[in-house]
Design a protein around this motif. Structure first.
Motif, short mmCIF file in Angstrom:
data_model
loop_
_atom_site.label_atom_id
_atom_site.label_comp_id
_atom_site.label_asym_id
_atom_site.label_seq_id
_atom_site.Cartn_x
_atom_site.Cartn_y
_atom_site.Cartn_z
N GLU A 36 0.85 -1.21 0.00
CA GLU A 36 0.00 0.00 0.00
C GLU A 36 0.88 1.25 0.00
O GLU A 36 1.86 1.32 0.74
CB GLU A 36 -0.91 -0.01 1.23
CG GLU A 36 -1.96 1.09 1.17
CD GLU A 36 -2.95 1.03 2.31
OE1 GLU A 36 -3.95 0.32 2.18
OE2 GLU A 36 -2.70 1.69 3.34
N GLU A 56 6.71 9.00 -12.59
CA GLU A 56 6.27 7.61 -12.65
C GLU A 56 4.77 7.59 -12.93
O GLU A 56 4.06 8.55 -12.63
CB GLU A 56 6.60 6.86 -11.35
CG GLU A 56 6.57 5.35 -11.50
CD GLU A 56 7.30 4.83 -12.75
OE1 GLU A 56 6.60 4.59 -13.75
OE2 GLU A 56 8.52 4.67 -12.73
N TYR A 71 1.06 5.23 -13.08
CA TYR A 71 0.33 4.12 -12.49
C TYR A 71 -1.01 3.95 -13.20
O TYR A 71 -1.83 4.89 -13.22
CB TYR A 71 0.07 4.39 -10.99
CG TYR A 71 1.35 4.57 -10.21
CD1 TYR A 71 1.94 3.51 -9.52
CD2 TYR A 71 2.00 5.80 -10.18
CE1 TYR A 71 3.13 3.67 -8.83
CE2 TYR A 71 3.19 5.98 -9.49
CZ TYR A 71 3.75 4.91 -8.81
OH TYR A 71 4.93 5.08 -8.12
N VAL A 115 -0.18 -1.18 -4.72
CA VAL A 115 0.62 -1.14 -5.95
C VAL A 115 1.10 -2.54 -6.34
O VAL A 115 1.62 -3.28 -5.52
CB VAL A 115 1.84 -0.21 -5.76
CG1 VAL A 115 2.65 -0.13 -7.05
CG2 VAL A 115 1.40 1.17 -5.31
N ASP A 116 0.87 -2.86 -7.62
CA ASP A 116 1.46 -4.05 -8.22
C ASP A 116 2.40 -3.60 -9.33
O ASP A 116 2.11 -2.61 -10.03
CB ASP A 116 0.37 -4.93 -8.88
CG ASP A 116 -0.48 -5.66 -7.85
OD1 ASP A 116 0.01 -5.86 -6.73
OD2 ASP A 116 -1.63 -6.00 -8.18
N LYS A 117 3.50 -4.31 -9.48
CA LYS A 117 4.41 -3.99 -10.60
C LYS A 117 4.12 -4.98 -11.73
O LYS A 117 3.97 -6.17 -11.48
CB LYS A 117 5.87 -4.11 -10.15
CG LYS A 117 6.85 -3.51 -11.15
CD LYS A 117 8.23 -3.40 -10.52
CE LYS A 117 9.21 -2.61 -11.35
NZ LYS A 117 9.34 -2.99 -12.72
N TYR A 140 3.28 0.17 -13.53
CA TYR A 140 2.74 -0.07 -12.18
C TYR A 140 1.22 -0.04 -12.29
O TYR A 140 0.66 0.70 -13.11
CB TYR A 140 3.18 1.01 -11.20
CG TYR A 140 4.65 0.97 -10.87
CD1 TYR A 140 5.16 0.02 -9.99
CD2 TYR A 140 5.52 1.90 -11.43
CE1 TYR A 140 6.51 -0.02 -9.69
CE2 TYR A 140 6.87 1.88 -11.13
CZ TYR A 140 7.36 0.91 -10.26
OH TYR A 140 8.69 0.88 -9.96
N LEU A 164 -2.10 0.61 -9.87
CA LEU A 164 -2.50 1.12 -8.56
C LEU A 164 -3.99 0.81 -8.36
O LEU A 164 -4.85 1.35 -9.09
CB LEU A 164 -2.25 2.63 -8.50
CG LEU A 164 -2.59 3.35 -7.20
CD1 LEU A 164 -1.77 2.82 -6.03
CD2 LEU A 164 -2.36 4.86 -7.34
#
Lengths: 342, 261
Positions: free
Chosen positions: B154, B205, B207, B235-237, B242, B244
């Motif tokens: 998170e 960056e 998301y 957040v997942d990569k 990314y 969100l």
């Protein structure tokens, strides 16, 4: 003056006027493009078109709004007023390019109709900073369209001078909408003291010129009159120039008293064409000639010489010891009045 | 008393000498005002980004299709290095309708290799592809590998929700108040919303926003687009992107200028 309607009744002055407008507009776009691509080469053509034509329309609008008061302050500016409609229509086309491109870029090819999108994409109508500024520009464009579409004498004659004039006074509403459009839109993101200062200076100049013109008119309205048994004592014969007039305000009307060929005659001051001030006109070929567009009236009956049909109200005059008296009750438009000889 | 000049348009030669001088001065002043306006309004524009939209160029790319949850194509750019290209439709629309023909043949395109011709959009390491014709989307006879999601936890970010199509190349500027209505239309039309952020070192960056279940989120974020906001989410990569996951109720609009300007 013309009996039939033509798209444009060209003369050498109008051609020169329009050439200057076209060259200036082209120059603006070229300078804008060169400066943009020199100092900001990553700009896109679409953004360049939107910004160049939008700012051009604003610059032109300032010039248009300055012409009216300048002409009232100095009659040497009247030839510019004479062809101001061409400048107005050109400005509308610049605004239309800006608005059309913006509409397509921001609202077309979406999931709703572009007009609906314009009003509904941003619903922050209760916020000043987030206000949907494009709506203001769109409303201004509608006003400019109505003005450009009715700028021809055909509409002037058919709508009546009063309605036409009121419609075209909406240019001031358009100006306010455009200023709000810019300040609540681009200036929220592209903040520069120079561009903001440019528009503030423009607003001060336009307001200042209008105030100066209003002050001058107020001085004319304060030409002293004195009542004498129902007649109004206005001035002496010597106070009026030959072939010219002096204007007096009687109740709510302005009246022009002309002196010509050893005679005096009074007519209503407002031209039937566009509401021009006949009292600032001149007697040419025996006719009162409006300083704005050259419409003519016979001073003894307020009628345009045949075959023209315009008529203005006339007034009775009396002369006693070189002092001019006027009956403040206007006679019906076009009523013959025996001129007063001096 | 000097004779006053009086101009009448239809009387030849009525334009007096003094009037001519005044008119010439007026024209020169207006010309100066016009050039000054052109210079000021063009010179004092904020710098535009070097983002690119290849409107007139068509590029064919082949990669593994996946919906995570927005349509993307995983393309090999070097040995062991992949780029996930976000797929978009023409105008302000999603790429999904352009895949319907293929979906009629194949029930699920996830993991299938597709070859697509379209217009590239790219900026700052991110690439997107506009599809203008469903016929230009071809199904190849192979399957590929889809990227794996990596859970990062998170986080809270400050930034601005933008539509990636305009931001990464189609419009300049493609963010902020000027562009807000257009971004609303794009995201409403199915283009994925993206949170653009910039850290203290001006490193940007991006998301892709989804709901907490990882499903597409569009209408729910419309009122926050183009406004500097604080957004909390998980957040997942996903390789070079990314994701969100957010609850729109947790978006906080900030009364400040956006740092992405």
């Amino acid at each position: 003056m013309a009996l039939d309607y033509k798209l444009v009744i060209w003369n050498s002055f109008k051609k020169q006027y329009d050439k200057i407008i076209a060259v200036s507009m082209l120059l603006y776009i070229v300078v804008f493009a060169i400066v943009t691509f020199t100092f900001n080469p990553e700009s896109s053509i679409e953004t360049l078109i939107i910004r160049a034509f939008g700012s051009l329309a604003i610059v032109m609008l300032h010039i248009i709004l300055a012409i009216g008061p300048l002409s009232r302050l100095n009659d040497q500016f009247l030839p510019i007023l004479y062809n101001r409609r061409h400048l107005g229509v050109s400005m509308f086309f610049a605004a239309l390019v800006h608005g059309g491109f913006s509409m397509f870029q921001f609202h077309a090819l979406g999931d709703v109709h572009p007009i609906y999108s314009l009003f509904a994409s941003n619903m922050d109508y209760n916020s000043l900073i987030n206000f949907p500024f494009q709506v203001l520009g769109f409303l201004a464009l509608l006003i400019l369209f109505a003005m450009a579409a009715t700028s021809h004498d055909f509409f002037l004659a058919n709508l009546s001078a009063r309605v036409w004039k009121r419609l075209h006074m909406l240019v001031y509403v358009a100006y306010v909408l455009i200023i709000a459009h810019v300040f609540l839109g681009t200036f929220q993101q592209e903040t520069s003291p120079f561009t903001i200062g440019f528009l503030i200076l423009g607003f001060i100049t336009i307001s200042g010129l209008h105030l100066a013109a209003a002050f001058k008119e107020r001085k004319t309205d304060s030409n002293k009159t004195e009542e004498d048994e129902g007649w109004i004592k206005v001035c002496t014969v010597d106070e009026i120039e030959n072939d010219r007039a002096k204007v007096f305000k009687l109740a709510n009307d302005r009246v022009a008293i002309f002196k010509y060929d050893g005679k005096l005659a009074a007519i209503h001051n407002v031209c039937k064409h566009q509401g021009g001030p006949l009292g600032e006109g001149k007697i040419i070929d025996g006719c009162v000639t409006c300083p704005w567009h050259g419409y003519q009236y016979l001073p003894n009956n307020g009628q345009s010489p045949p075959p023209y049909t315009e008529k203005v109200a006339t007034y009775q005059l009396r002369l006693k010891d070189a002092i001019i008296y006027i009956n403040p009750n206007a006679l019906e438009e076009g009523t013959e009045v025996e001129p007063v000889y001096f | 008393m000097a004779k006053k000049e009086f101009y009448v348009s239809y009387v030849e030669g009525s334009l007096g000498t003094k009037t001519k001088v005044t008119l010439k001065r007026f024209v020169w002043i207006c010309l100066g005002f016009t050039i000054a306006g052109a210079f000021l309004f063009s010179f004092f524009q904020k710098p535009f980004k070097n983002s690119t939209f290849e409107l007139t160029n068509t590029t064919n790319i082949t990669g593994t299709f996946h919906q995570s949850p927005y349509p993307m194509l995983r393309v090999k750019v070097a040995e062991g290095t992949y780029k996930n290209i976000v797929l978009l439709g023409f105008g302000k629309s999603s790429a999904n309708p352009y895949l319907d023909n293929l979906l009629a043949q194949e029930k699920d395109l996830h993991g299938k290799i597709l070859s697509i011709s379209g217009n590239l959009i790219y900026y700052n390491g991110k690439t997107l592809l506009q599809i203008t014709d469903a016929e230009k989307v071809k199904l190849e006879d192979q399957n590929g590998k889809v990227p794996k999601k990596e859970f990062l936890g998170e986080m809270v970010f400050e930034g601005e929700i933008i539509d990636p199509k305009c931001y990464f190349g189609v419009m300049k500027p493609g963010f902020g108040k000027i562009h807000r209505s257009c971004a609303v239309r794009c995201i409403s039309g199915g283009i994925p919303p993206v949170l653009a952020t910039t850290d203290k070192n001006s490193i940007a960056e991006y998301y892709l926003l989804t709901d907490l279940q990882g499903k597409p989120i569009n209408d729910e974020v419309l009122s926050f687009i183009g406004k500097p906001s604080e957004i909390k989410g998980i957040v997942d990569k996903l390789e070079d992107w990314y994701i969100l996951k957010i609850d729109p109720k947790n978006i906080l609009i900030l009364n400040k200028n956006s740092s992405i300007y």
